[in-house]
Design a protein around this motif. Structure first.
Motif, short mmCIF file in Angstrom:
data_model
loop_
_atom_site.label_atom_id
_atom_site.label_comp_id
_atom_site.label_asym_id
_atom_site.label_seq_id
_atom_site.Cartn_x
_atom_site.Cartn_y
_atom_site.Cartn_z
N GLN A 1 0.99 -1.44 0.35
CA GLN A 1 0.27 -0.10 -0.10
C GLN A 1 0.95 1.55 0.08
O GLN A 1 0.64 2.23 -0.31
CB GLN A 1 -0.76 -0.04 0.79
CG GLN A 1 -0.47 -0.12 2.46
CD GLN A 1 0.50 -1.24 3.28
OE1 GLN A 1 0.71 -1.69 2.88
NE2 GLN A 1 0.36 -1.41 4.91
N VAL A 2 2.18 1.41 0.63
CA VAL A 2 2.90 1.89 0.62
C VAL A 2 3.13 2.93 -1.09
O VAL A 2 3.68 2.34 -1.53
CB VAL A 2 4.55 1.61 1.48
CG1 VAL A 2 5.14 3.39 1.15
CG2 VAL A 2 4.59 1.25 2.25
N GLY A 3 3.21 4.38 -0.61
CA GLY A 3 3.05 4.96 -2.32
C GLY A 3 2.12 5.29 -2.56
O GLY A 3 1.83 6.62 -3.44
N LEU A 4 1.04 4.89 -2.14
CA LEU A 4 -0.42 5.07 -2.50
C LEU A 4 -0.41 6.14 -2.64
O LEU A 4 -0.49 7.33 -0.77
CB LEU A 4 -1.05 4.74 -2.20
CG LEU A 4 -1.70 3.01 -2.82
CD1 LEU A 4 -2.60 2.10 -1.97
CD2 LEU A 4 -1.65 2.57 -4.70
N GLY A 5 -1.83 7.04 -3.06
CA GLY A 5 -1.58 9.02 -3.01
C GLY A 5 -1.18 9.91 -2.87
O GLY A 5 -1.01 10.85 -2.65
N ASP B 1 -4.49 -4.30 -9.99
CA ASP B 1 -5.27 -4.48 -9.35
C ASP B 1 -5.50 -5.74 -8.24
O ASP B 1 -3.74 -6.34 -9.19
CB ASP B 1 -6.31 -4.65 -9.40
CG ASP B 1 -7.71 -3.85 -10.71
OD1 ASP B 1 -6.95 -2.38 -9.89
OD2 ASP B 1 -7.68 -3.40 -11.66
N ASP C 1 -10.43 -5.52 -3.75
CA ASP C 1 -11.01 -4.11 -4.64
C ASP C 1 -10.57 -3.50 -4.12
O ASP C 1 -10.83 -2.54 -5.37
CB ASP C 1 -11.99 -3.81 -3.90
CG ASP C 1 -13.83 -5.33 -4.48
OD1 ASP C 1 -13.28 -5.81 -5.63
OD2 ASP C 1 -14.54 -4.96 -3.88
N LYS C 2 -9.16 -3.48 -3.93
CA LYS C 2 -7.99 -2.39 -3.42
C LYS C 2 -7.57 -2.00 -4.69
O LYS C 2 -7.13 -3.43 -5.52
CB LYS C 2 -7.22 -1.87 -2.17
CG LYS C 2 -8.53 -1.82 -1.14
CD LYS C 2 -7.65 -1.95 0.15
CE LYS C 2 -8.96 -0.93 1.75
NZ LYS C 2 -7.35 -1.74 2.70
N GLU C 3 -6.67 -1.29 -4.64
CA GLU C 3 -4.85 -1.59 -5.79
C GLU C 3 -3.92 -1.18 -5.02
O GLU C 3 -3.98 -0.17 -3.45
CB GLU C 3 -5.32 0.28 -6.86
CG GLU C 3 -5.26 1.66 -6.04
CD GLU C 3 -5.07 2.42 -7.41
OE1 GLU C 3 -5.35 2.70 -8.67
OE2 GLU C 3 -5.46 3.69 -6.14
#
Lengths: 273, 291
Positions: free
Chosen positions: B120-124, B138, B143-145
């Motif tokens: 998840q690190v780096g998202l956003g 995906d 359902d997360k990226e």
């Protein structure tokens, strides 16, 4: 007992310590003297379950005083906590970090990497994103701002967005804004949080002698102000004694320019002209 | 198997354009003698992967770096590395800036033979925007990226340890081995310098054996260079030489890296370098930092 004399740094330490009081059993990481002392105070008073490291490689049962500690000092180790293991903790979510970013924007996004509009040729290259991307999407985060101004609280987005914030445009697929957990902002003039409408930055309290107008004026974007804004609670004598214990070399006095007193002398009407 | 080599022999095995991982963290336990050997060589166009300190600053200043994979470059008490800063502000450094933990995942992916590790690190953040090659994918399970952190495969890893034997059993007895084991595991070849060469019996002590973080089969070559991490730390022997780093930092403002290099590195042996510092005995008296 409420203290009557204290420095602004000490007021900020006590205000910042509140950020950790309801955290339960998590790793508190305060980067810099004031955030580290804030975590130390909370761990010794209102949240005895808090965990801290020695800022090197061990988890402690009691915070270390900052700086040289003498040869007879026994560090209260409880486990090894080297850097690779820190990430196991970070990604578990059981952590609350408090850092001082160079830029913070209206979404709670922050920057410690580089300044300027050209990423390939920054005006000022700073540290790099460090662990901010991972911290911000994994666990609670608070900000410490030693000099509240519009260069820190920027009007637009941060030059380099190192941490995820409450920006709907950047929300990853499958995430809610509420998945992001930004807690308090402690500056040299006030305490704020992100609990305004749609996670707008909200004024929680102003430090003694500071007006709401001053905060609004020194922030580069609109903040939410409630009808009544209280004054930041003064430190207690017990808290000041603890701060003294954890900072025997008085490094806190060197954190803010000229080490101002906690209760600001009000500017008189004649001086204002 | 005897894996002893000289620093010069080690660096002679490196090639232009290689991807090289450097162990240690900021100003702590960096293989600086090997860095100095690279600075004396004509190696160029390197891709450097590092939790960076003066190792990165010096290689950038000497024009050895084509691309830098990093999360930070810092000298700790001098927060901003002066020569890395210069290289970036001049706009002539290709970078892959990622999170500290992403760097760890990239090394692990390489070590485990995976093309990537999802995180998840780096998202956003702008980490994704500034690294167009970094793919967001995906998940087949939710359902997360997710960010697909690619394997950071290294042609070579350079690491400094406190003790090693000639077979390449390496001990890190200081408080943290950082990500050194992952640098070694991610690399095709690992070149290790040590402060003290020991007999293999040294590791009969179970405590010493517990401080060995990779198997000797992963060590390609060993070289004993007492003080080889200077001006960075190598516990239990010596701490960070902040005085020297201040001097180094000053060269960024006055004289530039070539002046530093002329004083300490160019046409000088490691022995010459140490003599300029005051000798190994002086280095070993530098106290450990108390944080």
């Amino acid at each position: 007992m409420t203290a009557t004399q204290y420095s602004l740094a000490e007021l900020m330490i006590c205000a910042a310590s509140k950020a950790f009081d309801n955290d339960g059993e998590v790793l508190a990481t305060g980067i810099g003297v004031i955030p580290r002392l804030a975590a130390s105070v909370s761990m010794s008073t209102n949240n005895l379950d808090l965990m801290m490291t020695d800022s090197e490689a061990y988890l402690l049962s009691e915070p270390n005083p900052i700086g040289p500690r003498g040869d007879d000092f026994v560090q209260r180790n409880e486990t090894w906590m080297g850097f690779s293991r820190i990430f196991d903790n970070v990604w578990s979510g059981k952590r609350h970090a408090m850092i001082g970013p160079t830029q913070i924007d209206q979404y709670g996004q922050s920057n410690i990497s580089a300044l300027g509009s050209d990423y390939d040729k920054p005006k000022i290259q700073m540290l790099g994103a460090r662990g901010l991307p991972g911290n911000s999407i994994s666990h609670a985060n608070s900000f410490f701002v030693p000099n509240h101004n519009k260069r820190v609280f920027v009007a637009n987005e941060c030059d380099m967005v190192c941490s995820i914030g409450y920006n709907p445009e950047r929300l990853p697929k499958g995430y809610q804004l509420d998945d992001v957990d930004i807690r308090l902002v402690i500056s040299d003039i006030c305490v704020m949080d992100w609990q305004g409408p749609n996670h707008q930055l909200r004024l929680v309290s102003v430090h003694p002698g500071v007006s709401v107008e001053e905060v609004v004026e020194k922030t580069g974007f609109a903040i939410h102000v409630d009808d009544n804004t209280p004054t930041t609670t003064s430190p207690t004598t017990e808290q000041l004694a603890l701060i003294n214990k954890f900072d025997p070399h008085n490094l806190r006095s060197k954190q803010l320019k000229d080490n101002p007193p906690g209760i600001r002398v009000a500017v008189s009407a004649s001086e204002e002209k | 198997m005897n894996k002893l080599k000289t620093a010069t022999e080690m660096v002679a095995e490196l090639r232009d354009g290689m991807t090289i991982g450097i162990g240690g963290w900021g100003p702590r336990r960096k293989p600086m003698a090997l860095i100095r050997e690279i600075l004396r060589s004509d190696l160029k166009d390197l891709t450097i992967v590092s939790y960076g300190g003066a190792d990165v600053g010096m290689l950038c200043a000497a024009g050895k770096v084509k691309k830098l994979v990093f999360a930070f470059v810092s000298l700790d008490f001098i927060p901003l590395e002066p020569f890395f800063r210069k290289a970036r502000e001049q706009g002539n450094l290709e970078v892959m800036e990622i999170d500290e933990g992403m760097l760890l995942l990239g090394l692990r992916a390489a070590a485990w033979g995976c093309p990537f590790i999802p995180t998840q690190v780096g998202l956003g953040t702008d980490i994704i925007k500034q690294n167009p090659d970094l793919k967001v994918i995906d998940s087949p399970y939710d359902d997360k990226e997710w960010v697909a952190m690619p394997a950071l495969k290294l042609d070579a890893a350079l690491v400094h340890v406190d003790h090693a034997d000639e077979r390449g059993v390496c001990q890190i007895s200081g408080p943290d081995h950082y990500m050194d084991d992952w640098f070694v595991r991610a690399a095709n070849k690992s070149y290790i310098t040590c402060d003290e060469l020991v007999d293999s019996d040294h590791f009969n002590n179970p405590e010493a054996a517990r401080q060995v973080f990779w198997e000797r089969s992963l060590t390609s070559a060993v070289c004993a260079i007492a003080g080889g991490a200077h001006p960075t730390s190598c516990p239990p022997f010596y701490g960070i030489d902040n005085k020297h780093l201040l001097q180094y930092n000053k060269y960024a403002k006055e004289g530039g890296f070539s002046a530093y290099s002329d004083e300490f590195i160019n046409n000088k042996t490691e022995q010459d370098y140490q003599d300029l510092i005051g000798g190994i005995d002086t280095i070993r008296q530098i106290p450990q930092t108390k944080y």
